[in-house]
Write a protein that holds these residues in place. Structure first.
Motif, PDB file in Angstrom:
ATOM      1  N   HIS A   1      -2.528   5.472   1.767  1.00  0.00           N
ATOM      2  CA  HIS A   1      -3.384   6.015   0.713  1.00  0.00           C
ATOM      3  C   HIS A   1      -4.380   4.941   0.295  1.00  0.00           C
ATOM      4  CE1 HIS A   1      -4.652   8.242  -2.816  1.00  0.00           C
ATOM      5  NE2 HIS A   1      -4.453   7.158  -3.539  1.00  0.00           N
ATOM      6  N   ARG A   2      -5.622   5.306   0.180  1.00  0.00           N
ATOM      7  CA  ARG A   2      -6.634   4.320  -0.202  1.00  0.00           C
ATOM      8  C   ARG A   2      -7.691   4.972  -1.075  1.00  0.00           C
ATOM      9  NH1 ARG A   2     -10.578   3.469   5.040  1.00  0.00           N
ATOM     10  NH2 ARG A   2     -10.991   5.665   5.415  1.00  0.00           N
ATOM     11  N   SER A   3      -8.366   4.134  -1.813  1.00  0.00           N
ATOM     12  CA  SER A   3      -9.448   4.600  -2.675  1.00  0.00           C
ATOM     13  C   SER A   3     -10.622   5.067  -1.829  1.00  0.00           C
ATOM     14  CB  SER A   3      -9.895   3.451  -3.588  1.00  0.00           C
ATOM     15  OG  SER A   3     -11.147   3.740  -4.164  1.00  0.00           O
TER      16      SER A   3
ATOM     17  N   PRO B   1       0.831  -1.210   0.000  1.00  0.00           N
ATOM     18  CA  PRO B   1       0.000   0.000   0.000  1.00  0.00           C
ATOM     19  C   PRO B   1       0.862   1.255   0.000  1.00  0.00           C
ATOM     20  CG  PRO B   1      -0.842  -1.606   1.555  1.00  0.00           C
ATOM     21  CD  PRO B   1       0.474  -2.133   1.071  1.00  0.00           C
ATOM     22  N   TRP B   2       0.399   2.245  -0.652  1.00  0.00           N
ATOM     23  CA  TRP B   2       1.093   3.510  -0.814  1.00  0.00           C
ATOM     24  C   TRP B   2       0.936   4.330   0.471  1.00  0.00           C
ATOM     25  CZ3 TRP B   2      -0.967   7.396  -5.017  1.00  0.00           C
ATOM     26  CH2 TRP B   2      -0.153   8.518  -5.061  1.00  0.00           C
ATOM     27  N   MET B   3       2.066   4.765   1.049  1.00  0.00           N
ATOM     28  CA  MET B   3       2.043   5.531   2.287  1.00  0.00           C
ATOM     29  C   MET B   3       2.340   6.994   1.984  1.00  0.00           C
ATOM     30  SD  MET B   3       1.400   3.100   4.488  1.00  0.00           S
ATOM     31  CE  MET B   3       1.688   3.971   6.021  1.00  0.00           C
ATOM     32  N   ARG B   4       1.593   7.886   2.620  1.00  0.00           N
ATOM     33  CA  ARG B   4       1.799   9.319   2.432  1.00  0.00           C
ATOM     34  C   ARG B   4       2.159   9.989   3.755  1.00  0.00           C
ATOM     35  NH1 ARG B   4      -3.124  11.777  -1.300  1.00  0.00           N
ATOM     36  NH2 ARG B   4      -2.228  11.279  -3.328  1.00  0.00           N
ATOM     37  N   ARG B   5       3.113  10.914   3.682  1.00  0.00           N
ATOM     38  CA  ARG B   5       3.398  11.748   4.843  1.00  0.00           C
ATOM     39  C   ARG B   5       2.395  12.892   4.835  1.00  0.00           C
ATOM     40  NH1 ARG B   5       9.099  14.782   5.846  1.00  0.00           N
ATOM     41  NH2 ARG B   5       8.264  16.159   4.242  1.00  0.00           N
ATOM     42  N   LYS B   6       1.650  13.026   5.940  1.00  0.00           N
ATOM     43  CA  LYS B   6       0.540  13.969   5.945  1.00  0.00           C
ATOM     44  C   LYS B   6       0.878  15.311   6.598  1.00  0.00           C
ATOM     45  CE  LYS B   6      -3.058  13.220   4.722  1.00  0.00           C
ATOM     46  NZ  LYS B   6      -3.678  13.453   3.399  1.00  0.00           N
ATOM     47  N   GLU B   7       1.312  15.284   7.857  1.00  0.00           N
ATOM     48  CA  GLU B   7       1.492  16.540   8.577  1.00  0.00           C
ATOM     49  C   GLU B   7       2.409  16.327   9.775  1.00  0.00           C
ATOM     50  OE1 GLU B   7      -2.461  16.346  11.414  1.00  0.00           O
ATOM     51  OE2 GLU B   7      -2.660  17.128   9.374  1.00  0.00           O
ATOM     52  N   PRO B   8       3.070  17.397  10.229  1.00  0.00           N
ATOM     53  CA  PRO B   8       3.929  17.261  11.418  1.00  0.00           C
ATOM     54  C   PRO B   8       3.083  17.101  12.678  1.00  0.00           C
ATOM     55  CG  PRO B   8       3.860  19.552  10.697  1.00  0.00           C
ATOM     56  CD  PRO B   8       3.131  18.756   9.658  1.00  0.00           C
ATOM     57  N   ILE B   9       3.535  16.251  13.576  1.00  0.00           N
ATOM     58  CA  ILE B   9       2.859  16.049  14.861  1.00  0.00           C
ATOM     59  C   ILE B   9       3.572  16.817  15.957  1.00  0.00           C
ATOM     60  CG2 ILE B   9       2.176  14.340  16.590  1.00  0.00           C
ATOM     61  CD1 ILE B   9       2.048  12.284  14.375  1.00  0.00           C
TER      62      ILE B   9
ATOM     63  N   ASN C   1     -13.294   0.067   1.914  1.00  0.00           N
ATOM     64  CA  ASN C   1     -13.827  -0.068   3.267  1.00  0.00           C
ATOM     65  C   ASN C   1     -12.740  -0.421   4.273  1.00  0.00           C
ATOM     66  OD1 ASN C   1     -16.550   0.437   2.573  1.00  0.00           O
ATOM     67  ND2 ASN C   1     -16.757  -1.664   1.820  1.00  0.00           N
ATOM     68  N   ASP C   2     -11.487  -0.463   3.811  1.00  0.00           N
ATOM     69  CA  ASP C   2     -10.398  -0.789   4.720  1.00  0.00           C
ATOM     70  C   ASP C   2     -10.229   0.312   5.771  1.00  0.00           C
ATOM     71  OD1 ASP C   2      -9.888  -3.044   3.275  1.00  0.00           O
ATOM     72  OD2 ASP C   2      -8.300  -2.140   2.052  1.00  0.00           O
ATOM     73  N   PRO C   3      -9.925  -0.063   7.015  1.00  0.00           N
ATOM     74  CA  PRO C   3      -9.682   0.963   8.037  1.00  0.00           C
ATOM     75  C   PRO C   3      -8.446   1.781   7.686  1.00  0.00           C
ATOM     76  CG  PRO C   3      -9.040  -1.203   8.839  1.00  0.00           C
ATOM     77  CD  PRO C   3      -9.758  -1.421   7.537  1.00  0.00           C
ATOM     78  N   LEU C   4      -8.479   3.047   8.039  1.00  0.00           N
ATOM     79  CA  LEU C   4      -7.362   3.939   7.751  1.00  0.00           C
ATOM     80  C   LEU C   4      -6.187   3.586   8.647  1.00  0.00           C
ATOM     81  CD1 LEU C   4      -6.355   6.479   6.229  1.00  0.00           C
ATOM     82  CD2 LEU C   4      -7.225   7.838   8.144  1.00  0.00           C
ATOM     83  N   LEU C   5      -5.033   3.349   8.045  1.00  0.00           N
ATOM     84  CA  LEU C   5      -3.820   3.061   8.801  1.00  0.00           C
ATOM     85  C   LEU C   5      -3.032   4.353   8.976  1.00  0.00           C
ATOM     86  CD1 LEU C   5      -1.658   1.232  10.067  1.00  0.00           C
ATOM     87  CD2 LEU C   5      -0.754   0.852   7.754  1.00  0.00           C
TER      88      LEU C   5
END
Length: 391
Positions: free
Chosen positions: A85-87, A63-71, A91-95
């Motif tokens: 990243h998901r379509s 699965p394609w992983m995206r860096r979203k935001e600084p924590i 219905n997959d849970p967000l990882l």
């Protein structure tokens, strides 16, 4: 390979060869350990991504992983949120994962000490430390850039204790005492595991080298979803950021403590007195009489006491004056004597007068369980139509 120069640290290499050998043996042992097991898709992609990458390879079979935001970001590390990243039709849970890029402790060149110590605690049954999935050493690729350890951790979806403390203060609310006992117990549970490798007795288990955290403060307590096996009434409080943490040999460690006590650790305002006033020995030698003033588990106990004092004081100060400007002096007496006394016990300047990690674990267990019983009783009464008035 282990690399360390002992010059410039108030240590005479000729006199401290045993210190070098001990940490060399720790490194050799950890290097042979298998990597942490995980079932999180795409983790190895995050490990391999450059620090500037905003996403992993979309052509990958994983699965394609995206860096979203600084924590969060500090002097020694930056933490980012990565997610799968998901379509929109999936219905997959967000990882979601927390990814920490940390500068190495100056002692190590390429050793992922933080991840290894967290894994050791978790493997011995400690549920109050943040879960680590994987880690990797990343050598600097450009001149002037630091080498880092990238650590992939569970995401603390409810933030940290500084966040919750600010929320209560800004809204003129007082933190429930039951919640403070839960926080206190969570910290004491972790310190007990760090010191003894268990919470069952005040005896160090065979093969366990005590761990000293050295940077306990509200920001380093993270909140995840409630765990019914610990306390179903509040988020699980987990200690994180073991970047300054280190082990000491279980036997004959005064010389090691003395050497580590010449280093600066922690955050101003949350350091124990013996950490604030660094010992600067000559020739790396220590008088055994002075060892009671050195760093150790007792320093973490003091810092936990300061953390609880900070949460308690900010809560009272924030709630003393309501949104209409009315002052309530009764709020100063809101918290119980047992809670206040336990905080004071932790904050004794003489090391020998503080509670041990095991004593603190016992006392906080009593306080937390008492309030759990009160809340459960009031919840049952509320279900029967009685007024619900718990903290």
């Amino acid at each position: 390979m282990f690399h360390r120069s002992l010059t410039g640290l108030n240590v005479n290499p000729a006199e401290n060869e045993d210190i070098y050998r001990y940490y060399q043996s720790r490194y050799d042992k950890d290097a042979k350990a298998p990597p942490p097991s995980n079932s999180q898709d795409g983790i190895h992609q995050i490990l391999l991504a450059d620090a500037s990458d905003e996403q992993t390879d979309p052509e990958s079979v994983d699965p394609w992983m995206r860096r979203k935001e600084p924590i969060g970001e500090g002097a020694y590390a930056a933490v980012w949120l990565w997610e799968k990243h998901r379509s929109p039709y999936s219905n997959d849970p967000l990882l979601q994962l927390a990814v920490k890029d940390a500068k190495l402790d100056r002692f190590w060149r390429d050793h992922p000490s933080e991840g290894i110590l967290l894994r050791k605690l978790h493997d011995h049954g400690c549920k109050t430390v943040i879960t680590v999935y994987d880690w990797m050493f990343k050598e600097a690729t450009q001149l002037g850039e630091p080498s880092i350890i990238r650590i992939i951790e569970e995401l603390a979806e409810h933030g940290d204790l500084l966040d919750i403390s600010n929320f209560y203060a800004e809204n003129k609310l007082i933190i429930p005492e039951a919640f403070l006992w839960h926080i206190f117990w969570s910290g004491a549970n972790t310190l007990c595991y760090c010191r003894y490798g268990t919470t069952r007795s005040p005896e160090t288990i065979d093969g366990w080298d005590p761990i000293t955290h050295m940077d306990i403060k509200p920001e380093n307590f993270l909140m995840t979803k409630p765990d019914d096996s610990l306390n179903e009434q509040y988020p699980t409080i987990k200690m994180g950021d073991f970047g300054f943490a280190y082990t000491l040999p279980a036997v004959g460690h005064d010389k090691f403590r003395g050497w580590k006590s010449t280093w600066t650790y922690g955050t101003r305002g949350f350091q124990a007195p013996e950490v604030q006033h660094l010992i600067r020995p000559k020739e790396g030698s220590f008088d055994p009489v002075q060892t009671a003033a050195l760093h150790g588990s007792h320093s973490d106990v003091y810092s936990l006491g300061l953390t609880m004092l900070d949460l308690r004081s900010r809560s009272i100060d924030g709630a003393r004056v309501d949104k209409h400007g009315n002052e309530d002096q009764h709020v100063d007496n809101y918290y119980s004597e047992p809670l206040n006394d336990l905080i004071v016990w932790c904050l004794q300047r003489p090391i020998g007068k503080r509670p041990s990690a095991y004593q603190l674990f016992q006392k906080t267990t009593e306080g937390m369980e008492m309030h759990q019983r009160i809340i459960r009783k009031e919840q049952a009464e509320a279900e029967d139509g009685w007024p619900f008035h718990s903290q």
